[in-house]
Design an enzyme around this catalytic site. Structure first.
Site, PDB file in Angstrom:
ATOM      1  N   ASN A  90      34.492  40.227  35.438  1.00  0.00           N
ATOM      2  CA  ASN A  90      35.755  39.607  35.027  1.00  0.00           C
ATOM      3  C   ASN A  90      36.125  39.914  33.573  1.00  0.00           C
ATOM      4  OD1 ASN A  90      37.878  37.262  34.944  1.00  0.00           O
ATOM      5  ND2 ASN A  90      36.407  36.791  33.333  1.00  0.00           N
ATOM      6  N   SER A 142      44.212  44.680  37.856  1.00  0.00           N
ATOM      7  CA  SER A 142      45.442  44.015  37.405  1.00  0.00           C
ATOM      8  C   SER A 142      46.637  44.638  38.111  1.00  0.00           C
ATOM      9  CB  SER A 142      45.586  44.209  35.888  1.00  0.00           C
ATOM     10  OG  SER A 142      46.879  43.837  35.462  1.00  0.00           O
ATOM     11  N   TYR A 154      45.126  49.844  28.667  1.00  0.00           N
ATOM     12  CA  TYR A 154      44.727  48.818  29.641  1.00  0.00           C
ATOM     13  C   TYR A 154      44.959  49.319  31.080  1.00  0.00           C
ATOM     14  CZ  TYR A 154      44.718  44.059  31.744  1.00  0.00           C
ATOM     15  OH  TYR A 154      44.466  42.935  32.496  1.00  0.00           O
ATOM     16  N   ALA A 155      46.128  49.911  31.313  1.00  0.00           N
ATOM     17  CA  ALA A 155      46.446  50.417  32.659  1.00  0.00           C
ATOM     18  C   ALA A 155      45.450  51.492  33.086  1.00  0.00           C
ATOM     19  CB  ALA A 155      47.875  50.965  32.687  1.00  0.00           C
ATOM     20  N   ILE A 187      49.041  35.462  35.016  1.00  0.00           N
ATOM     21  CA  ILE A 187      48.179  34.278  35.139  1.00  0.00           C
ATOM     22  C   ILE A 187      48.137  33.556  33.784  1.00  0.00           C
ATOM     23  CG2 ILE A 187      45.894  33.421  35.789  1.00  0.00           C
ATOM     24  CD1 ILE A 187      47.383  34.946  38.051  1.00  0.00           C
TER      25      ILE A 187
HETATM   26  N1  LIG Z   1      45.731  36.699  32.514  1.00  0.00           N
HETATM   27  C1  LIG Z   1      46.326  37.552  33.326  1.00  0.00           C
HETATM   28  O1  LIG Z   1      47.530  37.429  33.619  1.00  0.00           O
HETATM   29  C2  LIG Z   1      45.574  38.693  33.951  1.00  0.00           C
HETATM   30  C3  LIG Z   1      46.279  39.531  34.805  1.00  0.00           C
HETATM   31  C4  LIG Z   1      45.617  40.596  35.400  1.00  0.00           C
HETATM   32  C5  LIG Z   1      44.275  40.810  35.174  1.00  0.00           C
HETATM   33  N2  LIG Z   1      43.600  39.977  34.329  1.00  0.00           N
HETATM   34  C6  LIG Z   1      42.171  40.277  34.118  1.00  0.00           C
HETATM   35  O2  LIG Z   1      41.391  39.119  34.363  1.00  0.00           O
HETATM   36  C7  LIG Z   1      40.227  39.139  33.523  1.00  0.00           C
HETATM   37  C8  LIG Z   1      40.154  37.826  32.760  1.00  0.00           C
HETATM   38  O3  LIG Z   1      41.332  37.691  31.985  1.00  0.00           O
HETATM   39  P1  LIG Z   1      41.715  36.344  31.206  1.00  0.00           P
HETATM   40  O4  LIG Z   1      43.200  36.283  31.182  1.00  0.00           O
HETATM   41  O5  LIG Z   1      40.946  35.204  31.732  1.00  0.00           O
HETATM   42  O6  LIG Z   1      41.201  36.737  29.735  1.00  0.00           O
HETATM   43  P2  LIG Z   1      40.712  35.803  28.533  1.00  0.00           P
HETATM   44  O7  LIG Z   1      40.985  36.590  27.300  1.00  0.00           O
HETATM   45  O8  LIG Z   1      41.293  34.428  28.659  1.00  0.00           O
HETATM   46  O9  LIG Z   1      39.121  35.703  28.775  1.00  0.00           O
HETATM   47  C9  LIG Z   1      38.309  36.852  28.728  1.00  0.00           C
HETATM   48  C10 LIG Z   1      36.854  36.455  28.559  1.00  0.00           C
HETATM   49  O10 LIG Z   1      36.077  37.666  28.461  1.00  0.00           O
HETATM   50  C11 LIG Z   1      35.198  37.558  27.356  1.00  0.00           C
HETATM   51  N3  LIG Z   1      34.909  38.883  26.789  1.00  0.00           N
HETATM   52  C12 LIG Z   1      35.771  39.696  26.121  1.00  0.00           C
HETATM   53  N4  LIG Z   1      35.125  40.800  25.698  1.00  0.00           N
HETATM   54  C13 LIG Z   1      33.832  40.692  26.100  1.00  0.00           C
HETATM   55  C14 LIG Z   1      32.679  41.504  25.937  1.00  0.00           C
HETATM   56  N5  LIG Z   1      32.720  42.655  25.250  1.00  0.00           N
HETATM   57  N6  LIG Z   1      31.505  41.089  26.485  1.00  0.00           N
HETATM   58  C15 LIG Z   1      31.442  39.916  27.155  1.00  0.00           C
HETATM   59  N7  LIG Z   1      32.509  39.093  27.324  1.00  0.00           N
HETATM   60  C16 LIG Z   1      33.691  39.481  26.802  1.00  0.00           C
HETATM   61  C17 LIG Z   1      35.944  36.675  26.354  1.00  0.00           C
HETATM   62  O11 LIG Z   1      35.083  36.099  25.383  1.00  0.00           O
HETATM   63  C18 LIG Z   1      36.581  35.651  27.279  1.00  0.00           C
HETATM   64  O12 LIG Z   1      35.717  34.567  27.551  1.00  0.00           O
HETATM   65  C19 LIG Z   1      40.368  40.368  32.623  1.00  0.00           C
HETATM   66  O13 LIG Z   1      39.631  41.441  33.158  1.00  0.00           O
HETATM   67  C20 LIG Z   1      41.848  40.674  32.682  1.00  0.00           C
HETATM   68  O14 LIG Z   1      42.125  42.034  32.430  1.00  0.00           O
HETATM   69  C21 LIG Z   1      44.216  38.921  33.708  1.00  0.00           C
END
Ligand SMILES: NC(=O)c1ccc[n+]([C@@H]2O[C@H](COP(=O)([O-])OP(=O)(O)OC[C@H]3O[C@@H](n4cnc5c(N)ncnc54)[C@H](O)[C@@H]3O)[C@@H](O)[C@H]2O)c1
Length: 247
Positions: A90, A142, A154-155, A187
């Site tokens: 994740n 994503s 990112y893409a 999200i």
């Molecule tokens: N929020 C959205 O709309 C959305 C949409 C599509 C995909 N995503 C994907 O869902 C996943 C979670 O996104 P989110 O919105 O909860 O993000 P967020 O930024 O709220 O949380 C990300 C978490 O990952 C941890 N993290 C970051 N870098 C790290 C590393 N090097 N090692 C270990 N942990 C690390 C952070 O500390 C944090 O706890 C991501 O992969 C993101 O790309 C999110």
């Protein structure tokens, strides 16, 4: 019986956002969980809140880009729980910039966490899953794997994650390992709070429901893909995006 009774799950980036919701969902469904996050305090705090005894949930500080740290985390998980049945990749980051202004560091940082980090964790888990002939892996891609302005880096990684998912699904079948990914969109997490207000409004308006999705709506789908209910589903990319786009 709960979905994950007796199962050991590793969830990266589980300290907050979507990852935190996945941790809570899997805990409610009976899994023992290792939260891996670069935010060590956040991971440990969530583990303590859910399971003060420390018998069922542990929080480990770990930068998934750093292989020795990932190796040490998986050794700690094996020592605590004995095995790994489920991996949710994740953890992910954005470093958005319009392409002509994107720095080499922005490009490299996103590829390191979203690409190398996923490789490191998956290979550690894969060895265990292959040996025990059981595993479920769910990757977070994503909607923007299809391309988005300001997110070339990112893409690139999120499209790559779909390709890795399909490749590993082909390899994993003979070892009884399912590999799938979800493609969330819009999200409500901190990641989305980095998006300018007018852009966010536009994104919300493109969903069928005219709202942001919740982290728990993603967690429910991830739980399905990691469960026995999805035993014949592998190599799949599931949009969890409220009609933001279709495939
Ligand atoms: N929020 C959205 O709309 C959305 C949409 C599509 C995909 N995503 C994907 O869902 C996943 C979670 O996104 P989110 O919105 O909860 O993000 P967020 O930024 O709220 O949380 C990300 C978490 O990952 C941890 N993290 C970051 N870098 C790290 C590393 N090097 N090692 C270990 N942990 C690390 C952070 O500390 C944090 O706890 C991501 O992969 C993101 O790309 C999110």
């Amino acid at each position: 019986m709960s979905k994950f009774e007796g199962r050991i799950a590793v969830i990266t980036g589980g300290a907050k956002g979507i990852g935190e919701s996945i941790v809570r969902k899997f805990y409610d469904e009976g899994a023992k969980i290792a939260i891996i996050d670069v935010d060590a305090a956040g991971a440990q705090q969530l583990a303590l809140e859910l399971d003060p005894s420390g018998n069922k949930v542990i929080g480990l500080g770990c930068n998934i880009v750093n292989r020795p740290e990932v190796k040490a985390a998986f050794e700690a998980i094996a020592a605590k729980f004995g095995t790994v049945d489920i991996l949710v990749n994740n953890a992910g980051i954005t470093r958005d910039a319009i392409f002509h202004k994107m720095t080499e560091k922005q490009w490299d940082d996103v590829i390191a966490v979203n690409g190398k980090g996923l490789f490191n964790c998956t290979q550690e888990a894969w060895m265990i899953m292959k040996a025990q002939k059981y595993g479920k892996i769910c990757n977070l891609s994503s909607t923007n794997a299809s391309g988005e302005a300001g997110q070339a880096n990112y893409a690139f990684t999120k499209a790559g994650i779909i390709a890795v998912t399909k490749s590993l699904a082909k390899e994993g079948g003979r070892h009884n390992i399912n590999v799938n990914c979800v493609r969330p969109g819009v999200i409500d997490t901190e990641m989305m709070r980095a998006v300018p207000e007018n852009v966010l409004e536009d994104l919300v308006n493109k969903t069928a429901f005219k709202r942001m999705g919740t982290p728990s709506e993603v967690a429910d789908t991830v739980a399905y893909l990691c469960s026995e209910e999805a035993s014949w589903v592998t190599g799949e990319e599931l949009l969890v995006a409220g009609g933001f786009m279709y495939r």
